[in-house]
Design a protein around this motif. Structure first.
Motif, PDB file in Angstrom:
ATOM      1  N   LEU A 205      15.379 -28.531   9.574  1.00 16.26           N
ATOM      2  CA  LEU A 205      15.186 -27.169  10.050  1.00 16.26           C
ATOM      3  C   LEU A 205      14.496 -26.319   8.978  1.00 16.26           C
ATOM      4  N   ALA A 206      14.911 -26.455   7.722  1.00 16.33           N
ATOM      5  CA  ALA A 206      14.303 -25.680   6.629  1.00 16.33           C
ATOM      6  C   ALA A 206      12.839 -26.092   6.419  1.00 16.33           C
ATOM      7  N   ARG A 207      12.557 -27.365   6.527  1.00 15.86           N
ATOM      8  CA  ARG A 207      11.172 -27.829   6.358  1.00 15.86           C
ATOM      9  C   ARG A 207      10.257 -27.243   7.427  1.00 15.86           C
ATOM     10  N   GLN A 208      10.727 -27.251   8.670  1.00 15.53           N
ATOM     11  CA  GLN A 208       9.859 -26.741   9.722  1.00 15.53           C
ATOM     12  C   GLN A 208       9.701 -25.227   9.630  1.00 15.53           C
ATOM     13  N   ARG A 209      10.753 -24.522   9.230  1.00  9.77           N
ATOM     14  CA  ARG A 209      10.609 -23.086   9.026  1.00  9.77           C
ATOM     15  C   ARG A 209       9.620 -22.790   7.896  1.00  9.77           C
ATOM     16  N   SER A 210       9.628 -23.620   6.875  1.00  5.60           N
ATOM     17  CA  SER A 210       8.656 -23.470   5.790  1.00  5.60           C
ATOM     18  C   SER A 210       7.240 -23.718   6.302  1.00  5.60           C
ATOM     19  N   ALA A 211       7.078 -24.731   7.169  1.00  2.69           N
ATOM     20  CA  ALA A 211       5.757 -25.013   7.731  1.00  2.69           C
ATOM     21  C   ALA A 211       5.253 -23.857   8.575  1.00  2.69           C
ATOM     22  N   VAL A 212       6.135 -23.230   9.347  1.00  2.00           N
ATOM     23  CA  VAL A 212       5.748 -22.072  10.160  1.00  2.00           C
ATOM     24  C   VAL A 212       5.321 -20.914   9.264  1.00  2.00           C
ATOM     25  N   ALA A 213       6.106 -20.667   8.213  1.00  2.00           N
ATOM     26  CA  ALA A 213       5.760 -19.579   7.291  1.00  2.00           C
ATOM     27  C   ALA A 213       4.413 -19.825   6.619  1.00  2.00           C
ATOM     28  N   SER A 214       4.136 -21.091   6.270  1.00  2.00           N
ATOM     29  CA  SER A 214       2.851 -21.427   5.632  1.00  2.00           C
ATOM     30  C   SER A 214       1.694 -21.169   6.585  1.00  2.00           C
ATOM     31  N   GLN A 215       1.842 -21.520   7.861  1.00  2.00           N
ATOM     32  CA  GLN A 215       0.784 -21.279   8.834  1.00  2.00           C
ATOM     33  C   GLN A 215       0.577 -19.783   9.057  1.00  2.00           C
ATOM     34  N   ARG A 216       1.656 -19.041   9.120  1.00  2.00           N
ATOM     35  CA  ARG A 216       1.534 -17.592   9.316  1.00  2.00           C
ATOM     36  C   ARG A 216       0.880 -16.927   8.105  1.00  2.00           C
ATOM     37  N   ALA A 217       1.140 -17.426   6.900  1.00  2.00           N
ATOM     38  CA  ALA A 217       0.604 -16.812   5.676  1.00  2.00           C
ATOM     39  C   ALA A 217      -0.915 -16.959   5.581  1.00  2.00           C
ATOM     40  N   ALA A 218      -1.472 -17.944   6.266  1.00  2.00           N
ATOM     41  CA  ALA A 218      -2.926 -18.128   6.205  1.00  2.00           C
ATOM     42  C   ALA A 218      -3.668 -17.056   6.990  1.00  2.00           C
ATOM     43  N   ILE A 219      -3.022 -16.427   7.967  1.00  2.00           N
ATOM     44  CA  ILE A 219      -3.701 -15.471   8.839  1.00  2.00           C
ATOM     45  C   ILE A 219      -4.094 -14.189   8.107  1.00  2.00           C
ATOM     46  N   PRO A 220      -3.216 -13.541   7.323  1.00  2.00           N
ATOM     47  CA  PRO A 220      -3.632 -12.311   6.618  1.00  2.00           C
ATOM     48  C   PRO A 220      -4.815 -12.526   5.669  1.00  2.00           C
ATOM     49  N   ASP A 221      -4.852 -13.685   5.007  1.00  2.00           N
ATOM     50  CA  ASP A 221      -5.973 -13.952   4.099  1.00  2.00           C
ATOM     51  C   ASP A 221      -7.284 -14.071   4.874  1.00  2.00           C
ATOM     52  N   LEU A 222      -7.256 -14.740   6.028  1.00  2.00           N
ATOM     53  CA  LEU A 222      -8.463 -14.859   6.844  1.00  2.00           C
ATOM     54  C   LEU A 222      -8.896 -13.499   7.379  1.00  2.00           C
ATOM     55  N   LEU A 223      -7.953 -12.674   7.756  1.00  2.00           N
ATOM     56  CA  LEU A 223      -8.289 -11.322   8.217  1.00  2.00           C
ATOM     57  C   LEU A 223      -8.963 -10.516   7.116  1.00  2.00           C
ATOM     58  N   GLN A 224      -8.459 -10.650   5.886  1.00  2.00           N
ATOM     59  CA  GLN A 224      -9.071  -9.939   4.765  1.00  2.00           C
ATOM     60  C   GLN A 224     -10.477 -10.448   4.491  1.00  2.00           C
ATOM     61  N   GLN A 225     -10.661 -11.766   4.561  1.00  2.00           N
ATOM     62  CA  GLN A 225     -12.008 -12.320   4.384  1.00  2.00           C
ATOM     63  C   GLN A 225     -12.958 -11.808   5.460  1.00  2.00           C
ATOM     64  N   GLN A 226     -12.463 -11.678   6.684  1.00  2.00           N
ATOM     65  CA  GLN A 226     -13.292 -11.173   7.776  1.00  2.00           C
ATOM     66  C   GLN A 226     -13.679  -9.714   7.533  1.00  2.00           C
ATOM     67  N   ARG A 227     -12.734  -8.910   7.045  1.00  2.00           N
ATOM     68  CA  ARG A 227     -13.042  -7.506   6.738  1.00  2.00           C
ATOM     69  C   ARG A 227     -14.080  -7.409   5.620  1.00  2.00           C
ATOM     70  N   GLU A 228     -13.930  -8.249   4.595  1.00  2.00           N
ATOM     71  CA  GLU A 228     -14.887  -8.231   3.491  1.00  2.00           C
ATOM     72  C   GLU A 228     -16.279  -8.654   3.962  1.00  2.00           C
ATOM     73  N   ALA A 229     -16.348  -9.655   4.830  1.00  2.00           N
ATOM     74  CA  ALA A 229     -17.647 -10.098   5.340  1.00  2.00           C
ATOM     75  C   ALA A 229     -18.294  -9.005   6.187  1.00  2.00           C
ATOM     76  N   GLN A 230     -17.508  -8.314   7.010  1.00  2.00           N
ATOM     77  CA  GLN A 230     -18.068  -7.230   7.810  1.00  2.00           C
ATOM     78  C   GLN A 230     -18.542  -6.079   6.930  1.00  2.00           C
ATOM     79  N   SER A 231     -17.821  -5.802   5.859  1.00  2.00           N
ATOM     80  CA  SER A 231     -18.255  -4.749   4.929  1.00  2.00           C
ATOM     81  C   SER A 231     -19.565  -5.137   4.251  1.00  2.00           C
TER      82      SER A 231
END
Length: 461
Positions: free
Chosen positions: A214-240
């Motif tokens: 259960l802890a491993r899969q919760r860690s995997a979910v958190a890792s996948q979710r953490a990638a989204i804010p970084d991609l959003l920031q990269q998208q904002r920087e590219a648009q700028s």
């Protein structure tokens, strides 16, 4: 006879100036041994050479509009255009030395009577003076030729800036679309991880899964979710970055959501290496700079010889204003002067030597520009070939990773597989999807780089 001398001098000066103003537009450039072809063979299909609207081959009306806006509003392009206009003014200034100069001076005065004196004297004068330097050794002609070559260099420089800006707009736009696709993949992977987490939680509630699972899969979910804010920031920087290229404030600029599936992948062949000499504006700029240096050498050599100046004047003076144009008050004179350097501490010879070495420097710079252009095209061709092969293999890897993940999830539900296998296949699928998105962007941007390396469809008129 004196009255006829000045018009004759003016006519002679004008004729000499007209002859002297025949400025050579092109200068010979160093010969170079160019390869017969590219080391990386290009595909035979596709365009034979980029055209002036090369970005339209990506099949995006939105991209074409952005390029059009950028070419009209980019600040670097506006600065480059200003440099061209400055060079035009400098060329006109340099050309003035080939023409006669005409000056007019006139004046009038009156003596005011003091007490007891009623008579007042009025005097006036007018003089028209013409001078012309006989460009016997070609010094002024060479100076004008150098200015003309510098003007051409600035024109080519602006074309280079335009090509760089256009390529930057296209590449940055593609990056924005790529990040949109990668965000979709990241969100899908997060949903997959959350679905597996729900399964693990259900099995854990009945004792079929351990707390470690259960802890491993919760860690995997958190890792996948953490990638989204970084991609959003990269998208904002590219648009700028794209907004800046378009000359717009980033705060008021945005693009509609769309991905690389709206983009076509054009194919282009590079032609022959020798074609780059006339197809790349940076090479033509180096040629123009070399031509300017050659003209400066001619001017520096001519400065070692005497200069001859013809002068003439015609005028009138009178003590009474009403008799200013009286024939008895008219006068004219002509003359010629020769100025030759005798001793200047070696300044003129040193200036000549300096001009010669500056020309030699630009000869090497020209050769370096050509070699860099050849290497740039060959490198991009090799990159395209490599990326095509990587994408082909990565597509196979992704299909197998998806099959492995689906099977491991089914087997885990049936109790025939442990959670670690599911996690491994899930992570492998996410990684290969992300890598495939990056490879797709790199392949499109490599095409942009090839268009740029080939001169972007520009050709000197």
């Amino acid at each position: 006879m004196k009255r006829r001398s000045l018009p004759a001098l003016c006519l002679a000066g004008a004729l000499l100036a007209g002859c002297a103003h025949t400025i050579p537009v092109e200068q010979p450039v160093p010969t170079m041994d160019l390869p017969a072809g590219w080391s990386q063979a290009a595909k035979p299909a596709g365009q034979e050479w980029p055209d002036a609207q090369w970005w339209q081959h990506f099949g995006s009306a939105e991209l074409s509009q952005l390029v059009q806006d950028g070419q009209a509003s980019n600040l670097e392009l506006a600065a480059a255009l200003s440099r061209v206009r400055q060079a035009e003014s400098q060329a006109r200034i340099a050309g003035v030395s080939l023409l006669p100069s005409v000056d007019l001076s006139a004046g009038a005065s009156r003596d005011l009577p003091l007490a007891g004196h009623r008579n007042a004297n009025v005097s006036s004068s007018g003089v028209l003076q013409v001078s012309y330097e006989v460009d016997f050794w070609g010094k002024n002609k060479a100076g004008a030729a150098a200015a003309e070559a510098s003007l051409r260099a600035n024109v080519y420089d602006r074309q280079t800036v335009a090509l760089t800006v256009t390529s930057g707009i296209v590449a940055t736009y593609l990056r924005v679309l790529s990040l949109h696709d990668r965000l979709i993949v990241a969100r899908d992977n997060t949903k997959n991880a959350e679905r597996v987490l729900s399964l693990v939680e259900a099995q854990s509630s009945v004792g079929a899964a351990t707390s470690v699972d259960l802890a491993r899969q919760r860690s995997a979910v958190a890792s996948q979710r953490a990638a989204i804010p970084d991609l959003l920031q990269q998208q904002r920087e590219a648009q700028s970055a794209l907004a800046i290229l378009l000359g717009r404030p980033p705060q008021t600029f945005s693009l509609p959501d769309s991905g690389l599936d709206t983009i076509s992948l054009p194919e282009v062949t590079p032609g022959m290496p020798s074609e780059l000499l006339s197809r790349r504006p940076d090479i033509r700029r180096s040629e123009a700079m070399l031509a300017a240096a050659s003209a400066n050498v001619d001017a520096a050599r001519a400065a070692l010889f005497p200069s001859i100046r013809l002068t003439g004047s015609a005028g009138t003076q009178s003590s009474a204003l009403v008799s200013l144009l009286n024939g008895q008050n008219l006068f004219a004179n002509v003359g010629a002067s020769l100025v030759a350097p005798i001793f200047d501490g070696g300044r003129l010879r040193t200036e000549r030597d300096l001009a010669i070495e500056q020309k030699q420097e630009l000869v090497q710079a020209y050769r370096s520009t050509v070699l860099s252009a050849l290497a740039e095209v060959d490198t991009v061709l090799g990159e395209i070939k490599s990326l095509d092969e990587q994408r082909r293999l990565k597509m196979v890897e992704m299909e197998q990773a998806r099959v492995a993940f689906n099977l491991s999830e089914i087997r885990y539900k049936a109790g025939a597989e442990d959670l670690m296998t599911v996690l491994d296949t899930q992570r492998s699928l996410a990684d290969v999807q992300n890598e495939l998105g990056i490879l797709k962007l790199k392949r499109l941007q490599a095409t942009v780089s090839l268009y740029k390396a080939l001169g972007g469809g520009w050709q000197a008129s």
